[in-house]
Write a protein that holds these residues in place. Structure first.
Motif, PDB file in Angstrom:
ATOM      1  N   PHE A  50       2.938  -7.443  13.561  1.00 14.90           N
ATOM      2  CA  PHE A  50       2.000  -8.426  12.930  1.00 14.90           C
ATOM      3  C   PHE A  50       2.765  -8.614  12.378  1.00 14.90           C
ATOM      4  O   PHE A  50       2.535 -10.529  11.515  1.00 14.90           O
ATOM      5  CB  PHE A  50       0.811  -7.695  12.883  1.00 14.90           C
ATOM      6  CG  PHE A  50      -0.192  -9.031  12.765  1.00 14.90           C
ATOM      7  CD1 PHE A  50      -1.187  -9.642  12.739  1.00 14.90           C
ATOM      8  CD2 PHE A  50      -0.313  -8.849  11.187  1.00 14.90           C
ATOM      9  CE1 PHE A  50      -1.810 -10.541  12.280  1.00 14.90           C
ATOM     10  CE2 PHE A  50      -1.350  -9.130  10.137  1.00 14.90           C
ATOM     11  CZ  PHE A  50      -2.515 -10.313  11.154  1.00 14.90           C
ATOM     12  N   SER A  53       4.943 -11.994  12.405  1.00 12.86           N
ATOM     13  CA  SER A  53       5.354 -12.498  13.651  1.00 12.86           C
ATOM     14  C   SER A  53       4.715 -13.752  13.139  1.00 12.86           C
ATOM     15  O   SER A  53       3.796 -13.853  12.021  1.00 12.86           O
ATOM     16  CB  SER A  53       3.511 -11.979  14.366  1.00 12.86           C
ATOM     17  OG  SER A  53       3.046 -13.414  15.013  1.00 12.86           O
ATOM     18  N   PRO A  54       5.390 -14.803  13.357  1.00 15.53           N
ATOM     19  CA  PRO A  54       4.803 -16.389  12.911  1.00 15.53           C
ATOM     20  C   PRO A  54       3.485 -16.627  12.858  1.00 15.53           C
ATOM     21  O   PRO A  54       3.522 -17.858  12.308  1.00 15.53           O
ATOM     22  CB  PRO A  54       6.035 -17.566  13.551  1.00 15.53           C
ATOM     23  CG  PRO A  54       6.325 -15.932  15.030  1.00 15.53           C
ATOM     24  CD  PRO A  54       6.187 -14.919  14.616  1.00 15.53           C
ATOM     25  N   LYS A  56       0.383 -15.631  13.472  1.00 15.80           N
ATOM     26  CA  LYS A  56      -0.763 -14.184  13.080  1.00 15.80           C
ATOM     27  C   LYS A  56      -1.591 -14.532  13.339  1.00 15.80           C
ATOM     28  O   LYS A  56      -3.233 -13.470  13.869  1.00 15.80           O
ATOM     29  CB  LYS A  56      -0.378 -14.098  11.515  1.00 15.80           C
ATOM     30  CG  LYS A  56       0.615 -13.597  11.018  1.00 15.80           C
ATOM     31  CD  LYS A  56       0.899 -13.301   9.611  1.00 15.80           C
ATOM     32  CE  LYS A  56       2.236 -12.575   9.648  1.00 15.80           C
ATOM     33  NZ  LYS A  56       3.309 -13.561   9.257  1.00 15.80           N
ATOM     34  N   PRO A  76       3.377 -18.604  22.460  1.00 15.84           N
ATOM     35  CA  PRO A  76       3.367 -19.609  21.869  1.00 15.84           C
ATOM     36  C   PRO A  76       2.880 -20.523  23.213  1.00 15.84           C
ATOM     37  O   PRO A  76       2.606 -22.274  23.061  1.00 15.84           O
ATOM     38  CB  PRO A  76       4.851 -20.606  21.071  1.00 15.84           C
ATOM     39  CG  PRO A  76       5.469 -19.023  21.514  1.00 15.84           C
ATOM     40  CD  PRO A  76       4.340 -17.517  21.635  1.00 15.84           C
ATOM     41  N   LYS A  77       3.531 -19.810  24.589  1.00 19.04           N
ATOM     42  CA  LYS A  77       2.752 -20.829  25.551  1.00 19.04           C
ATOM     43  C   LYS A  77       2.367 -19.896  26.601  1.00 19.04           C
ATOM     44  O   LYS A  77       2.178 -18.179  26.610  1.00 19.04           O
ATOM     45  CB  LYS A  77       4.298 -21.631  25.950  1.00 19.04           C
ATOM     46  CG  LYS A  77       5.692 -20.556  26.718  1.00 19.04           C
ATOM     47  CD  LYS A  77       6.321 -21.724  27.088  1.00 19.04           C
ATOM     48  CE  LYS A  77       7.858 -21.129  28.029  1.00 19.04           C
ATOM     49  NZ  LYS A  77       8.373 -21.468  28.771  1.00 19.04           N
TER      50      LYS A  77
ATOM     51  N   VAL B 130       6.392 -20.005   7.652  1.00 17.21           N
ATOM     52  CA  VAL B 130       7.109 -19.246   8.313  1.00 17.21           C
ATOM     53  C   VAL B 130       8.099 -20.954   8.531  1.00 17.21           C
ATOM     54  O   VAL B 130       7.214 -22.075   8.331  1.00 17.21           O
ATOM     55  CB  VAL B 130       5.829 -19.595   9.945  1.00 17.21           C
ATOM     56  CG1 VAL B 130       6.076 -19.960  11.485  1.00 17.21           C
ATOM     57  CG2 VAL B 130       4.915 -18.796   9.822  1.00 17.21           C
ATOM     58  N   ALA B 137       9.772 -20.462  16.385  1.00 22.52           N
ATOM     59  CA  ALA B 137       9.250 -20.276  15.010  1.00 22.52           C
ATOM     60  C   ALA B 137       9.297 -18.462  14.402  1.00 22.52           C
ATOM     61  O   ALA B 137       9.186 -17.709  15.154  1.00 22.52           O
ATOM     62  CB  ALA B 137       7.665 -20.077  15.271  1.00 22.52           C
ATOM     63  N   ARG B 138       9.618 -18.460  13.574  1.00 17.42           N
ATOM     64  CA  ARG B 138      10.153 -17.534  12.549  1.00 17.42           C
ATOM     65  C   ARG B 138       8.944 -16.755  11.723  1.00 17.42           C
ATOM     66  O   ARG B 138       9.013 -17.871  10.638  1.00 17.42           O
ATOM     67  CB  ARG B 138      11.612 -17.508  12.338  1.00 17.42           C
ATOM     68  CG  ARG B 138      12.538 -17.184  13.539  1.00 17.42           C
ATOM     69  CD  ARG B 138      14.361 -17.617  12.999  1.00 17.42           C
ATOM     70  NE  ARG B 138      14.056 -17.223  11.849  1.00 17.42           N
ATOM     71  CZ  ARG B 138      15.313 -16.688  11.477  1.00 17.42           C
ATOM     72  NH1 ARG B 138      15.427 -18.097  11.072  1.00 17.42           N
ATOM     73  NH2 ARG B 138      15.689 -16.036  10.523  1.00 17.42           N
ATOM     74  N   CYS B 139       9.003 -15.887  11.512  1.00 18.00           N
ATOM     75  CA  CYS B 139       8.322 -15.566   9.785  1.00 18.00           C
ATOM     76  C   CYS B 139       9.414 -15.270   9.069  1.00 18.00           C
ATOM     77  O   CYS B 139      10.247 -14.616   9.513  1.00 18.00           O
ATOM     78  CB  CYS B 139       7.446 -14.276  10.061  1.00 18.00           C
ATOM     79  SG  CYS B 139       6.710 -13.379   9.113  1.00 18.00           S
TER      80      CYS B 139
END
Lengths: 548, 173
Positions: A50, A53-54, A56, A76-77, B130, B137-139
């Motif tokens: 978590f 994670s990008p 959240k 995202p998809k 991000v 996408a990367r955190c």
């Protein structure tokens, strides 16, 4: 040569409902084998996933599906696992892993209100349940003591014994709602499986505000604790066991189940009694998959009701700014709600509903809004603090009625193991839509009482889903119109039982998990009664021994 | 440029004067007025310098953590090879036309500028931690993302304990 697997009781699914039924039966001395399609998860790794994670705001992100036991992912998809036949999307979320979907529930552990089980008789809508609220009461109590429920007495659900725990301490934000909405609305503490003191070997809540997707400290009961309790009681768990067929004998009794391991090796498990506990979507999928010459429409499906009557709780909502600083995000995510609209004569006209206040930190959504709006410079911090302090949200939790056209079927598409994917056929009826319209007046009044500005209603006709999958294997007295009887036994197969929120004939207005557990405990008692003189409820000593 | 160099506070930590001039050289009097501190900041090269200056303008900061700046910059470049050039171009645009941060997005959108997505990328990197979008996408940051820092006196980032049981019952501030 694979091991010969056999047990008195074979349970398919290791979620909170199946695990607690398994635990009870194992404590009674039965040999119990639990087959779980997904892998074991580690709480600390979920927490780390978590934090890294990008996305959240998407609570499925820390739970990526395994290739052999996929579950729906939309962000995202869309991973295309739960096929959508329409006309309205049903983007259900669930977790196929040891412990199941309650890894990331909000722990709302509500009882029905008594009239929920008689809406056909009282209001001329839906169906009646084959049991009464009074019959459910002791099973609710046992479930509440097992999972550790904290609650307030004034939610409309009567009880004969006290809650195991006092309500969880009220966040400041919810106190202000309670004070400012009185006496127009009574805001009460939610009934939750969240510790307000040390209980069951788990600590009290410390306000991590991430109940969804993961409670880092285990103050919130989850299926992980349930499966651990089942294993401690002697049940054996096999993870990564993807059941793809239930086998019957010439008399229609269930003889075995077959599963794939991740390498698609096949295994056959025999047993005396079988419990299907793989949630309200995967369970009917498996029954339909198990069609045979004798049962061409699938198992337990002589009524053609398997997969039908799919229900959930759609929600519409209002977001606004209160006229004082409330700072959502301090304490647990789902602390309080309004319960006075869950029942009434209006149910003949429109759906009942709960009104639920979020206490989820607004920082993420406010940040995203500001970026979208192109707010830059020093103004960003100023706006972020102002909005995060004041932004609040109230949503309804609307009942839907059982409709046979809302259903889970088998898709023509298959997953990586060659197993047909589930397909959802779903619509939201006028009964529910009328209630959404009615509740807008409540939203407006609540905003007014909170000095609300910047009111943002969810778009008309746009409903969020709550992942309370119900109805697809409904219980009833008539084998022509239901899948299981009042004890969860399938009408068609003497030794096949279903433990799932999917057996609930109506959805009512509360999160379905506690009712699913209570019904499963009742089913377990029916399969293997406790000796005379042993009270149905779990003793403290037994609970502490099994859960510590 | 001499005028700008004169604005460098003399009490700052010693840095290589040639590198100091590099970042200062990226600014005009207008942008220097928004972020005067940046004139004294070292930058390993002009591209990083432009990112530092743009970041400071867009997030309204007089101080940016150097390590975080570096990590975000590296991630943004990894996400988009044109990022350095775009960042230089956007800084030049702001320098030349003296565009206030609050007007920037509107100007870029109105003019259909190819640089229009850039401010959101940079602000998203700083506030959300991000970089990249959708599946790319990367955190990069969570606890130190600015949206956590800005409210740190009131809230903990989700998954971090707020406090002892019941500590959330008090008035927040």
């Amino acid at each position: 040569m694979s091991e010969q697997l056999s047990a008195d009781i074979v349970v398919i699914g290791s979620g909170i409902v199946g695990s607690l039924a398994a635990r009870r039966l194992a404590l009674q001395g039965a040999s119990v084998l639990i087959l779980e399609a997904g892998p074991r998860l580690d709480r600390d790794r979920v927490v780390a996933a978590f934090r890294n994670s990008p996305i959240k705001g998407n609570w499925m992100a820390p739970y990526p599906p395994s290739p052999w036991a996929p579950h729906p992912i939309y962000v995202p998809k869309d991973n295309g696992y739960l096929k959508q036949a329409g006309p309205y999307p049903y983007p259900a979320e669930y977790i196929r892993a040891v412990g199941g979907t309650t890894w990331h529930w909000a722990a709302q552990a509500w009882r029905l209100v008594p009239n929920d089980v008689r809406i056909k008789s009282l209001y001329g809508v839906g169906v009646d349940w084959p049991l009464t609220y009074e019959e459910l009461d002791p099973w609710y109590q046992e479930a509440e003591e097992l999972i550790g429920v904290a609650g307030a007495p004034d939610t409309g659900s009567p009880r004969t014994q006290p809650f195991p725990m006092e309500p969880v301490a009220e966040p400041w934000s919810m106190r202000r709602f309670r004070e400012r909405l009185a006496p127009t609305y009574a805001v009460v503490a939610n009934t939750v499986a969240r510790n307000s003191r040390s209980y069951g070997g788990r600590p009290a809540c410390v306000g991590n505000n991430s109940c969804q997707p993961i409670c880092p400290v285990n103050a919130q009961y989850t299926g992980e604790t349930a499966i651990a309790a089942a294993e401690a009681a002697g049940a054996r768990l096999i993870a990564n066991a993807v059941v793809y067929r239930i086998e019957h004998d010439a008399k229609g009794r269930i003889a075995a189940v077959h599963y794939f391991d991740p390498d698609k090796g096949t295994h056959r498990v025999t047993g005396k009694t079988f419990i299907l506990a793989a949630n309200g979507i995967e369970s009917p999928k498996l029954l339909l998959l198990s069609a045979s010459d004798k049962y061409p429409n699938g198992l337990a499906n002589s009524s053609d009701m398997v997969g039908r009557h799919l229900m959930d709780h759609p929600s519409t909502s209002l977001t606004f700014y209160a006229d004082e600083e409330l700072w959502l995000g301090r304490g647990p995510q789902s602390p309080s709600s309004i319960n006075t609209l869950r029942d009434g004569a209006f149910r003949s006209q429109h759906a009942p509903y709960r009104l639920d206040f979020t206490n989820i930190s607004q920082v993420l959504s406010v940040t995203q809004d500001l970026i979208k709006e192109g707010v830059y410079g020093a103004e960003f911090d100023k706006q972020l603090r102002w909005r995060a302090a004041r932004q609040v949200n109230v949503k309804n939790v609307l009942e839907v009625l059982p409709d046979p056209d809302n259903r889970i079927t088998l898709s023509s598409e298959k997953d990586a193991m060659g197993i047909p994917k589930p397909e959802a056929h779903y619509s939201i009826g006028d009964y529910t839509r009328r209630a959404a319209d009615v509740s807008k007046a409540d939203f407006a009044r609540i905003a007014e009482l909170m000095g609300g500005t910047g009111l943002r209603y969810s778009a008309d006709g746009n409903f969020a889903n709550n992942q309370h999958i119900t109805g697809t294997m409904s219980m009833g007295n008539d084998p022509k119109s239901s899948v299981v009887d009042g004890f969860g036994r399938t009408h068609d197969h003497e030794n096949l039982f279903i433990c799932s929120t999917g057996v609930m004939p109506t959805a009512a207005t509360m999160n379905s998990t506690l009712t699913g557990i209570a019904l499963a405990l009742r089913t377990a008692e029916h399969i293997l009664p406790k000796p005379a003189g042993v009270h149905a409820a779990i003793s403290n000593a037994e609970r502490e021994a099994s859960l510590s | 440029m001499n005028e700008l160099e004169d604005m460098v506070p003399s009490h700052d930590a010693p840095v290589d004067p040639s590198r100091r001039r590099l970042l200062a050289g990226l600014l005009t009097a207008y942008t220097a007025s928004l972020i005067p501190w940046a004139l004294a900041q070292p930058a390993p090269h002009a591209d990083r310098g432009a990112f530092t200056a743009l970041s400071a303008i867009l997030v309204g900061r007089q101080v940016l953590d150097a390590t975080q700046t570096s990590r975000l910059y590296d991630a943004l470049v990894a996400d988009d090879a044109h990022f350095p050039a775009d960042a230089q171009a956007l800084l030049t645009l702001i320098n030349q036309r003296q565009i206030a941060p609050q007007q920037l997005q509107n100007v870029l959108d109105t003019e259909h500028s190819p640089l229009a997505p850039l401010p959101r990328k940079i602000v998203g990197a700083w506030y959300l931690g991000v970089v990249g979008s959708d599946e790319a996408a990367r955190c990069i940051d969570y606890e130190t993302a600015l949206n956590a820092v800005v409210v740190a006196d009131v809230l903990k980032p989700p998954t971090y304990a707020y406090g002892t049981y019941g500590s959330w019952t008090n008035k927040p501030i």
